[in-house]
Design a protein around this motif. Structure first.
Motif, PDB file in Angstrom:
ATOM      1  N   GLU A 176       0.826  -1.214   0.000  1.00 57.23           N
ATOM      2  CA  GLU A 176       0.000   0.000   0.000  1.00 57.23           C
ATOM      3  C   GLU A 176       0.859   1.263   0.000  1.00 57.23           C
ATOM      4  O   GLU A 176       0.700   2.128  -0.879  1.00 57.23           O
ATOM      5  CB  GLU A 176      -0.979  -0.009   1.177  1.00 57.23           C
ATOM      6  N   PRO A 177       1.785   1.441   0.959  1.00 58.07           N
ATOM      7  CA  PRO A 177       2.644   2.626   0.888  1.00 58.07           C
ATOM      8  C   PRO A 177       3.562   2.617  -0.331  1.00 58.07           C
ATOM      9  O   PRO A 177       3.898   3.688  -0.848  1.00 58.07           O
ATOM     10  CB  PRO A 177       3.444   2.577   2.191  1.00 58.07           C
ATOM     11  N   GLU A 178       3.954   1.442  -0.814  1.00 54.19           N
ATOM     12  CA  GLU A 178       4.827   1.402  -1.991  1.00 54.19           C
ATOM     13  C   GLU A 178       4.093   1.940  -3.217  1.00 54.19           C
ATOM     14  O   GLU A 178       4.647   2.754  -3.978  1.00 54.19           O
ATOM     15  CB  GLU A 178       5.308  -0.020  -2.252  1.00 54.19           C
ATOM     16  N   ILE A 179       2.854   1.501  -3.425  1.00 59.66           N
ATOM     17  CA  ILE A 179       2.082   2.019  -4.547  1.00 59.66           C
ATOM     18  C   ILE A 179       1.882   3.520  -4.399  1.00 59.66           C
ATOM     19  O   ILE A 179       2.096   4.290  -5.348  1.00 59.66           O
ATOM     20  CB  ILE A 179       0.719   1.306  -4.638  1.00 59.66           C
ATOM     21  N   THR A 180       1.471   3.952  -3.208  1.00 63.80           N
ATOM     22  CA  THR A 180       1.225   5.376  -2.982  1.00 63.80           C
ATOM     23  C   THR A 180       2.483   6.191  -3.262  1.00 63.80           C
ATOM     24  O   THR A 180       2.440   7.211  -3.962  1.00 63.80           O
ATOM     25  CB  THR A 180       0.755   5.608  -1.537  1.00 63.80           C
ATOM     26  N   ALA A 181       3.597   5.754  -2.710  1.00 61.14           N
ATOM     27  CA  ALA A 181       4.848   6.507  -2.889  1.00 61.14           C
ATOM     28  C   ALA A 181       5.253   6.571  -4.359  1.00 61.14           C
ATOM     29  O   ALA A 181       5.675   7.628  -4.854  1.00 61.14           O
ATOM     30  CB  ALA A 181       5.950   5.861  -2.055  1.00 61.14           C
ATOM     31  N   LYS A 182       5.115   5.471  -5.070  1.00 59.99           N
ATOM     32  CA  LYS A 182       5.595   5.455  -6.459  1.00 59.99           C
ATOM     33  C   LYS A 182       4.695   6.257  -7.384  1.00 59.99           C
ATOM     34  O   LYS A 182       5.199   6.918  -8.306  1.00 59.99           O
ATOM     35  CB  LYS A 182       5.754   4.005  -6.924  1.00 59.99           C
ATOM     36  N   VAL A 183       3.394   6.254  -7.168  1.00 62.10           N
ATOM     37  CA  VAL A 183       2.545   7.076  -8.035  1.00 62.10           C
ATOM     38  C   VAL A 183       2.723   8.555  -7.698  1.00 62.10           C
ATOM     39  O   VAL A 183       2.656   9.414  -8.599  1.00 62.10           O
ATOM     40  CB  VAL A 183       1.062   6.659  -7.969  1.00 62.10           C
ATOM     41  N   CYS A 184       2.959   8.867  -6.430  1.00 61.04           N
ATOM     42  CA  CYS A 184       3.203  10.267  -6.067  1.00 61.04           C
ATOM     43  C   CYS A 184       4.539  10.747  -6.620  1.00 61.04           C
ATOM     44  O   CYS A 184       4.653  11.878  -7.114  1.00 61.04           O
ATOM     45  CB  CYS A 184       3.178  10.449  -4.553  1.00 61.04           C
ATOM     46  N   LYS A 185       5.552   9.917  -6.519  1.00 58.58           N
ATOM     47  CA  LYS A 185       6.890  10.306  -6.986  1.00 58.58           C
ATOM     48  C   LYS A 185       6.901  10.564  -8.489  1.00 58.58           C
ATOM     49  O   LYS A 185       7.629  11.430  -8.973  1.00 58.58           O
ATOM     50  CB  LYS A 185       7.894   9.216  -6.630  1.00 58.58           C
ATOM     51  N   ARG A 211       2.760  -3.282  13.417  1.00 53.56           N
ATOM     52  CA  ARG A 211       4.054  -3.519  12.762  1.00 53.56           C
ATOM     53  C   ARG A 211       4.031  -3.058  11.310  1.00 53.56           C
ATOM     54  O   ARG A 211       5.044  -2.588  10.775  1.00 53.56           O
ATOM     55  CB  ARG A 211       4.408  -5.007  12.832  1.00 53.56           C
ATOM     56  N   ASP A 212       2.867  -3.199  10.677  1.00 53.97           N
ATOM     57  CA  ASP A 212       2.749  -2.749   9.288  1.00 53.97           C
ATOM     58  C   ASP A 212       2.848  -1.229   9.190  1.00 53.97           C
ATOM     59  O   ASP A 212       3.268  -0.698   8.161  1.00 53.97           O
ATOM     60  CB  ASP A 212       1.428  -3.246   8.699  1.00 53.97           C
ATOM     61  N   GLY A 213       2.464  -0.518  10.263  1.00 49.35           N
ATOM     62  CA  GLY A 213       2.619   0.931  10.275  1.00 49.35           C
ATOM     63  C   GLY A 213       4.078   1.338  10.235  1.00 49.35           C
ATOM     64  O   GLY A 213       4.468   2.246   9.486  1.00 49.35           O
ATOM     65  N   PHE A 214       4.914   0.673  11.018  1.00 48.34           N
ATOM     66  CA  PHE A 214       6.347   0.974  10.993  1.00 48.34           C
ATOM     67  C   PHE A 214       6.958   0.595   9.652  1.00 48.34           C
ATOM     68  O   PHE A 214       7.833   1.295   9.129  1.00 48.34           O
ATOM     69  CB  PHE A 214       7.055   0.256  12.140  1.00 48.34           C
ATOM     70  N   LYS A 215       6.476  -0.521   9.080  1.00 50.30           N
ATOM     71  CA  LYS A 215       6.954  -0.910   7.749  1.00 50.30           C
ATOM     72  C   LYS A 215       6.582   0.158   6.723  1.00 50.30           C
ATOM     73  O   LYS A 215       7.375   0.469   5.820  1.00 50.30           O
ATOM     74  CB  LYS A 215       6.340  -2.267   7.373  1.00 50.30           C
ATOM     75  N   ALA A 216       5.402   0.743   6.861  1.00 49.00           N
ATOM     76  CA  ALA A 216       4.956   1.768   5.914  1.00 49.00           C
ATOM     77  C   ALA A 216       5.890   2.981   5.951  1.00 49.00           C
ATOM     78  O   ALA A 216       6.216   3.561   4.902  1.00 49.00           O
ATOM     79  CB  ALA A 216       3.526   2.194   6.221  1.00 49.00           C
ATOM     80  N   ILE A 217       6.322   3.388   7.148  1.00 49.23           N
ATOM     81  CA  ILE A 217       7.255   4.515   7.256  1.00 49.23           C
ATOM     82  C   ILE A 217       8.534   4.202   6.491  1.00 49.23           C
ATOM     83  O   ILE A 217       9.038   5.034   5.715  1.00 49.23           O
ATOM     84  CB  ILE A 217       7.565   4.814   8.735  1.00 49.23           C
ATOM     85  N   TRP A 218       9.063   3.012   6.696  1.00 53.95           N
ATOM     86  CA  TRP A 218      10.292   2.605   6.009  1.00 53.95           C
ATOM     87  C   TRP A 218      10.108   2.634   4.485  1.00 53.95           C
ATOM     88  O   TRP A 218      10.960   3.146   3.752  1.00 53.95           O
ATOM     89  CB  TRP A 218      10.714   1.220   6.472  1.00 53.95           C
ATOM     90  N   VAL A 219       8.999   2.101   4.006  1.00 55.27           N
ATOM     91  CA  VAL A 219       8.761   2.042   2.559  1.00 55.27           C
ATOM     92  C   VAL A 219       8.641   3.452   1.974  1.00 55.27           C
ATOM     93  O   VAL A 219       9.209   3.751   0.914  1.00 55.27           O
ATOM     94  CB  VAL A 219       7.512   1.203   2.245  1.00 55.27           C
ATOM     95  N   LEU A 220       7.909   4.337   2.647  1.00 55.17           N
ATOM     96  CA  LEU A 220       7.771   5.717   2.162  1.00 55.17           C
ATOM     97  C   LEU A 220       9.134   6.393   2.052  1.00 55.17           C
ATOM     98  O   LEU A 220       9.417   7.097   1.071  1.00 55.17           O
ATOM     99  CB  LEU A 220       6.863   6.516   3.100  1.00 55.17           C
ATOM    100  N   LEU A 221       9.975   6.192   3.050  1.00 59.90           N
ATOM    101  CA  LEU A 221      11.309   6.807   3.029  1.00 59.90           C
ATOM    102  C   LEU A 221      12.193   6.160   1.969  1.00 59.90           C
ATOM    103  O   LEU A 221      12.924   6.853   1.250  1.00 59.90           O
ATOM    104  CB  LEU A 221      11.957   6.687   4.407  1.00 59.90           C
ATOM    105  N   ARG A 222      12.126   4.842   1.849  1.00 60.16           N
ATOM    106  CA  ARG A 222      12.957   4.152   0.855  1.00 60.16           C
ATOM    107  C   ARG A 222      12.651   4.607  -0.558  1.00 60.16           C
ATOM    108  O   ARG A 222      13.565   4.918  -1.339  1.00 60.16           O
ATOM    109  CB  ARG A 222      12.745   2.631   0.962  1.00 60.16           C
TER     110      ARG A 222
END
Length: 228
Positions: A176-185, A211-222
């Motif tokens: 979910e955060p990966e899709i969001t981050a990549k379409v925004c980027k 735990r998925d919330g912390f993973k989401a932060i990492w994915v957004l930053l990555r």
């Protein structure tokens, strides 16, 4: 325009049949791709019946998570628009025609269904999930200079060519955060529409955790710092 539904499903025998009935009833030219992510209950048998009786595309894989299931489904879509449709009935397919309308008009590349923009029925939310989602949406907006109200929504619609072009690698709820981050980027044309949300409790089968919330932060930053 033809609409392909990707339905990732893991142990959703209680809701999958009704979900597929609701999708089947939609007045759309559609394709349904169910990805059974290693279910150990009756999910696979339900999906097999729909494959046999209604031409649903059934993809089976070992349990690897929602992200892996979505990627497996993408390989089979044949529509012009793709909707990711969870099997748990937290999101009602009756709202899909409204969700895809900005894409059909040619105005949007991606549409997010927002649970947090108001105007639609909402089950009283788990407070810490709500707080976490608002924080993740704020972080997304700061990192990617956007104005999303619900970056973690499970209801997303895409132009099919756009979804295929995303290099996705997250296997779990990090999709979910990966899709969001990549379409925004990529500065794609993203629209939000209010949607209803019939959320489940953990006792009712909800799977996402803190735990998925912390993973989401990492994915957004990555995604923010990696090259295109």
């Amino acid at each position: 325009m033809r609409v392909s539904f990707i339905v990732p499903a893991f142990n959703e025998e209680a809701t999958l049949d009704e979900l597929l009935e609701r999708v089947h009833a939609l007045p759309l030219d559609k394709q349904v791709v169910v990805v059974d992510d290693g279910s150990t209950d009756g999910t696979g048998a339900i999906a097999e019946r729909w494959e046999r009786e209604h031409g649903v595309v059934l993809v089976r894989q070992a349990n690897r998570g929602k992200g892996a299931a979505v990627r497996a489904g993408i390989a089979h879509v044949d529509g012009d628009i793709v909707v990711i449709q969870d099997a748990d009935l937290e999101y009602d397919p009756v709202e899909v025609p409204s969700l895809i309308e900005p894409i059909e008009r040619g105005a949007a590349d991606v549409v997010f269904g927002s649970r947090l923009s108001g105007g639609k029925p909402q089950r009283a939310y788990l407070f810490w999930h709500l707080l976490g989602n608002r924080f993740l949406s704020l972080l997304t907006n700061v990192l990617y200079n956007t104005t999303l109200s619900d970056m973690e929504t499970g209801y997303k619609a895409f132009r099919a060519d756009v979804l295929r072009s995303l290099e996705l690698r997250e296997n779990d709820f990090g999709i979910e955060p990966e899709i969001t981050a990549k379409v925004c980027k990529r500065k794609l044309r993203i629209y939000e529409l209010p949607i209803s949300y019939y959320g489940r409790s953990y006792a009712e089968g909800k799977k996402i955790t803190w735990r998925d919330g912390f993973k989401a932060i990492w994915v957004l930053l990555r995604v923010r710092v990696e090259s295109q």
